[in-house]
Design an enzyme around this catalytic site. Structure first.
Site, PDB file in Angstrom:
ATOM      1  N   LYS A 198      33.913  67.845  40.114  1.00 52.60           N
ATOM      2  CA  LYS A 198      33.953  68.732  41.289  1.00 52.60           C
ATOM      3  C   LYS A 198      33.829  70.189  40.853  1.00 52.60           C
ATOM      4  O   LYS A 198      33.148  70.979  41.503  1.00 52.60           O
ATOM      5  CB  LYS A 198      35.250  68.503  42.067  1.00 52.60           C
ATOM      6  CG  LYS A 198      35.288  67.131  42.740  1.00 52.60           C
ATOM      7  CD  LYS A 198      36.665  66.788  43.252  1.00 52.60           C
ATOM      8  CE  LYS A 198      36.675  65.446  43.957  1.00 52.60           C
ATOM      9  NZ  LYS A 198      38.027  64.913  44.164  1.00 52.60           N
ATOM     10  N   GLY A 296      40.800  60.214  50.886  1.00 51.22           N
ATOM     11  CA  GLY A 296      41.125  59.305  51.990  1.00 51.22           C
ATOM     12  C   GLY A 296      39.928  59.128  52.902  1.00 51.22           C
ATOM     13  O   GLY A 296      39.013  59.962  52.943  1.00 51.22           O
TER      14      GLY A 296
END
Ligand code: HSE
Length: 412
Positions: A198, A296
């Site tokens: 990332k 999630g």
């Protein structure tokens, strides 16, 4: 304005894929439907009728009616094959696969230019936080000094559960897996690899320059024991896994991932559980802070939806920083103040890597050393000794000029 109709071919129907399916059903304003879903396992029971699925990737890649591919599979190599084939076939692509992007960013940018189709990947970094499009659009002219923060939800969840609820590492990791936060190989999270991927993507959009994953050092949370947790608690600190990239006085950039003690005055101190937090330091507007759920099904699906929506307006990344700054140099010329803990047998070996030490403690079995160390020596020490290294401060050159090192290492 007429928004494009999106006819989607979806790859992967795991936690995020099913999340996307559900979120799309509740987003009637978006003119988008999933036509076909490609999955691997023919025997897995699935929550929607079988007629939606195919097991043949070409059923999507060769379908002329499908104009957008959403790639949400686990395997980064297979994902790259699918994404590059889709771009070559002239289909726009949305993906959340940070490993795949970090490993192939330069090629993926070239493919977009060559085939004149966009690839969007907001969901790959910090799930629900709209950070990439902000870096691209809002900060296109502003000079960024640093991008840093908590970019991995699983490790933040694990560290929070260990420190706030006294859970064991294993127990907290199992919960992160059960909640769908962790990668299927959780070492990618706990070893700091996911955060590194990332950071590579964030750094390319913030500063320009496309690194390879092996160019960015990553330490994880897997060496943090209850001793460091206890030390942090006694001092009123928290331990967080921090990804940081920053510009130095000579214009070069440093980027690395490592655990750090966070003080209560730091905005990241309140970022617990599965939340991510990113601080941007800019020359004119100074500090800005973004926070949101970092993993999630629904938080990740929300970023995919936002990319899909952007495609209906023909949005594409222009890679402004990469195109403006052709010669960005990254290096590890950084001085850190760190806390190193290990078994007492290694105490003397560990101290030899430091520039200066300000404090050493040993109870006969365990010991810790606090002091300053270069990032290059930090990396060496991490690779050579069984030691847990937690950053206390990253010391910038401006600060180095203004302060006396001995004073700095005197106290945490
Ligand atoms: N495993 C990742 C995390 C998922 O925990 O942050 C979201 O990228």
């Amino acid at each position: 304005m007429n928004r494009k109709k999106l006819n989607i071919g979806l790859f992967g129907f795991g936690c995020v894929g099913y999340g996307l399916y559900q979120v799309l059903e509740k987003t009637p304003t978006l003119n988008a439907t999933i036509k076909t879903i490609c999955v691997k396992d023919q025997n897995k029971p699935r929550p929607i009728p079988q007629e939606h699925f195919t097991f043949d990737k070409n059923a999507i890649l060769c379908d002329k009616d499908i104009n957008v591919i959403v790639e949400l599979i686990d395997n980064a190599d297979e994902a790259f094959d699918i994404v590059s084939a889709a771009l070559r076939a002239g289909k726009a692509v949305v993906t959340a696969n940070k490993k795949m992007i970090a490993e192939h960013l330069a090629e993926l940018i070239d493919l977009q230019y060559e085939y004149k189709v966009p690839l969007l990947y907001e969901a790959s970094c910090c799930a629900s936080i709209p950070i990439l499009r902000n870096l691209e659009e809002y900060y296109d002219n502003e000079l960024l000094e640093s991008v840093e923060g908590i970019v991995n939800g699983s490790t933040n969840y694990i560290l929070t559960k260990m420190s706030a609820e006294g859970q064991s590492y294993q127990e907290a990791l199992s919960q992160a897996q059960a909640k769908g936060y962790a990668e299927s190989n959780p070492l990618l999270d706990t070893g700091g690899f996911d955060a590194k991927y990332k950071l590579l993507i964030l750094s390319a959009h913030a500063f320009g320059g496309v690194l390879k994953p092996q160019d960015i050092f990553n330490a994880g949370i897997d060496r943090i024991s209850h001793l460091e947790q206890q030390y942090a608690k006694e001092k009123g600190l928290k331990i967080k896994l921090i990804a940081q990239a920053f510009r130095k006085g000579d214009g070069t950039i440093s980027a690395f991932v490592a655990p750090r003690f966070i003080r209560p005055s730091d905005k990241l101190y309140q970022v617990d559980d599965v939340y991510n937090g990113v601080t941007l330091k800019t020359v004119f507007s100074e500090d800005q802070f973004f926070v949101g759920k970092g993993a999630g099904a629904y938080p990740t699906a929300s970023a995919v939806i936002s990319d899909l929506s952007a495609l209906t307006y023909d949005y594409k990344y222009e890679y402004k920083k990469i195109n403006q700054n052709k010669h960005v140099e990254y290096n590890n010329d950084v001085l850190l103040k760190i806390f190193a803990s290990c078994e007492s047998d290694y105490k003397a070996d560990v101290a030899a890597y430091f520039e200066e030490t300000s404090e050493q403690f040993s109870n006969g079995k365990h010991s810790y050393t606090i002091g300053t160390i270069t990032l290059s020596n930090y990396i060496k020490l991490y690779g050579e000794k069984p030691v847990s290294l937690i950053v206390v401060d990253t010391i910038r050159e401006e600060e180095l000029e203004a302060i006396n090192i001995n004073e700095l290492v005197a106290e945490i």
